[in-house]
Design an enzyme around this catalytic site. Structure first.
Site, PDB file in Angstrom:
ATOM      1  N   GLU A  90      39.979  28.458  56.997  1.00  0.00           N
ATOM      2  CA  GLU A  90      41.011  28.948  56.062  1.00  0.00           C
ATOM      3  C   GLU A  90      40.670  30.324  55.512  1.00  0.00           C
ATOM      4  O   GLU A  90      40.498  30.493  54.302  1.00  0.00           O
ATOM      5  CB  GLU A  90      41.125  27.993  54.864  1.00  0.00           C
ATOM      6  N   CYS A  95      46.554  49.227  27.551  1.00  0.00           N
ATOM      7  CA  CYS A  95      45.874  49.351  26.265  1.00  0.00           C
ATOM      8  C   CYS A  95      44.753  48.342  26.110  1.00  0.00           C
ATOM      9  O   CYS A  95      44.794  47.468  25.225  1.00  0.00           O
ATOM     10  CB  CYS A  95      46.898  49.202  25.151  1.00  0.00           C
ATOM     11  N   GLU A  96      43.785  48.397  26.998  1.00  0.00           N
ATOM     12  CA  GLU A  96      42.595  47.560  26.920  1.00  0.00           C
ATOM     13  C   GLU A  96      41.444  48.344  27.525  1.00  0.00           C
ATOM     14  O   GLU A  96      41.617  48.988  28.564  1.00  0.00           O
ATOM     15  CB  GLU A  96      42.765  46.269  27.744  1.00  0.00           C
ATOM     16  N   GLY A 105      36.208  31.911  52.977  1.00  0.00           N
ATOM     17  CA  GLY A 105      35.106  32.432  52.191  1.00  0.00           C
ATOM     18  C   GLY A 105      34.284  33.544  52.791  1.00  0.00           C
ATOM     19  O   GLY A 105      33.445  34.125  52.099  1.00  0.00           O
TER      20      GLY A 105
END
Ligand code: LLP
Length: 421
Positions: free
Chosen positions: A273, A344-345, A239
């Site tokens: 991690e 196409c967005e 994190g």
């Protein structure tokens, strides 16, 4: 100094010109630097020197076999969240004894494979998973060493879609129920609860939420030991954030000192991690300008990379720096561009009103900090082939995932009998 720097007027990865790679493999492509991967891993190893801490790289950030092997060669273990990632970790050379398996929805088949492979630890996230694991383990005649991932109800103060440590998130078991759950696990056959795991979110730029979560874990450890459990390990998750723009994430040495101050005298082996902080700033996405389109109110820089290649800006409104590969271009006075891809967005937008030097079709740009959650989250939407990944080491580069041809893409599909012929 960043490993991505201008040399002789062209942006390089280590000693390799990104323009040369573009000529060789075509655009768009991801490019990772070995030196950066190694430097980031060593920074972790150095910061934790003298502490009983193992680094299990979170493969989800970038699971390319060559990237994983580069880190494994330095001693990294792996945090995996699927049977597929476990296979990758093993294939890349991570020993099973250094693999931790996390995730809320492991299937029985995945649990079985993990037990057969003899991985280090399974981080269990629910009672149903615990029961399934007990059945699978007893069926195989083995004992699974597990952690429960506890949900400490701490606000990670990050983007809502990547915060995981609040009560309302799907992750982990409720902190307040942890005692009951460990007691239950201790009675089940095939289960040895030996660890506590926690992960509160990603791209954290402040130590305080980490500290709050780890202090809760330490308090739980004492309670569980009083209850008679032999808890020997803590998995503190990943994190730690990186700088995309102007974020100032905590120094690794400060993070390590904080971990040491909370866990140093607990007599536990510690796992961390990290994903993003190892690979994020070790990669760029290189793309070519197709058109510059002057709209009524906006100027659009239409590039050949798109949301299917790097979805973070569309999904999280994430900022990624964008720089020209040619240094002379970078010096010119900036103008605002909307940087968009061909998909196409309207969401296929890398940046809105971003000040950039004047750019023209054929120019190359590098999208920065793209080593984490880039290629791994890509798709072939709009039948856009997955883009190549390239790894640089010193003056050498290698394609570590080639671009599939359209023939290969189409050949992967099948016609049912009634449509064939
Ligand atoms: N451990 C666990 C249990 C995790 O769920 C994660 C990330 C990590 C470790 C690694 O976290 P890191 O050190 O990379 O922050 N796709 C999002 C990020 C999702 C993170 C999910 N879990 C993004 O692009 O920002």
């Amino acid at each position: 100094m960043s490993v991505f720097a201008y040399r002789d007027g062209v942006l390089h990865a280590e000693s390799v010109s990104l323009a040369d790679i573009a000529r060789s493999v075509g655009t768009p492509f991801y490019c990772y630097s070995t030196a950066a991967l190694e430097a980031h891993y060593r920074a972790y190893a150095n910061a934790f020197e003298g502490q009983n801490v193992g680094v299990c790289y979170a493969l989800k950030a970038n699971s390319n076999l060559a990237v994983v092997r580069t880190l494994a060669a330095l001693g990294a273990g792996a945090d995996v969240v699927s049977g597929g990632e476990m296979r990758r970790a093993l294939a890349a050379g991570v020993p099973a004894s250094k693999i931790v398996f996390s995730g809320v929805g492991k299937t029985r088949a995945e649990l079985r494979d993990a037990l057969l492979a003899g991985i280090h630890q399974i981080n269990v996230e629910s009672i149903p998973e615990l029961e399934a694991l007990s059945e699978v383990a007893t069926g195989l005649g083995v004992t699974a060493e597990i952690a429960f991932r506890v949900n400490p109800d701490v606000d990670a103060k990050t983007h809502a879609k990547i915060a995981t440590g609040k009560k309302e998130n799907k992750f982990g078991i409720d902190y307040d129920h942890a005692r009951e759950v460990y007691a239950r696990a201790a009675k089940l056959p095939g289960i040895a609860p030996v660890a506590i795991a926690v992960h509160i979110g990603s791209q954290l730029t402040d130590l305080a939420p980490f500290r709050a979560a780890y202090e809760r874990v330490a308090a739980l450890l004492h309670t569980l030991r009083e209850d008679g459990h032999d808890i020997r390990r803590l998995d503190l998750g990943g994190g730690l954030g990186i700088t995309y723009k102007d974020e100032q994430p905590p120094e690794l040495t400060d993070y390590a000192a904080m971990v040491g101050s909370i866990t140093g005298n607990l007599g536990c082996a510690i796992t961390v991690e990290p994903g993003r902080s190892l690979v994020g700033n070790a990669g760029v996405l290189v793309s070519e300008v197709i058109f510059v389109k002057q709209g009524l109110h906006r100027r659009f820089l239409i590039v050949d990379a798109a949301m299917n290649d790097l979805i973070r800006p569309s999904l999280y409104d994430a900022y990624h720096g964008i720089v020209p590969v040619e240094e002379a271009k970078a010096a010119a006075a900036p103008e605002p561009y909307d940087v968009v891809g061909p998909v196409c967005e309207s969401g296929d937008t890398f940046a809105v009103q971003r000040p950039l030097p004047p750019l023209a079709p054929g120019d190359l740009v590098a999208v920065q900090s793209a080593g984490a959650y880039g290629a791994v989250m890509s798709s072939s939407y709009n039948t856009r082939p997955l883009i190549p990944e390239v790894l640089v080491k010193g003056g050498a580069f290698a394609v570590i995932r080639p671009r599939p041809s359209l023939e290969e893409m189409l050949a992967a599909e099948r016609m049912p009998d009634w449509l064939a012929g």
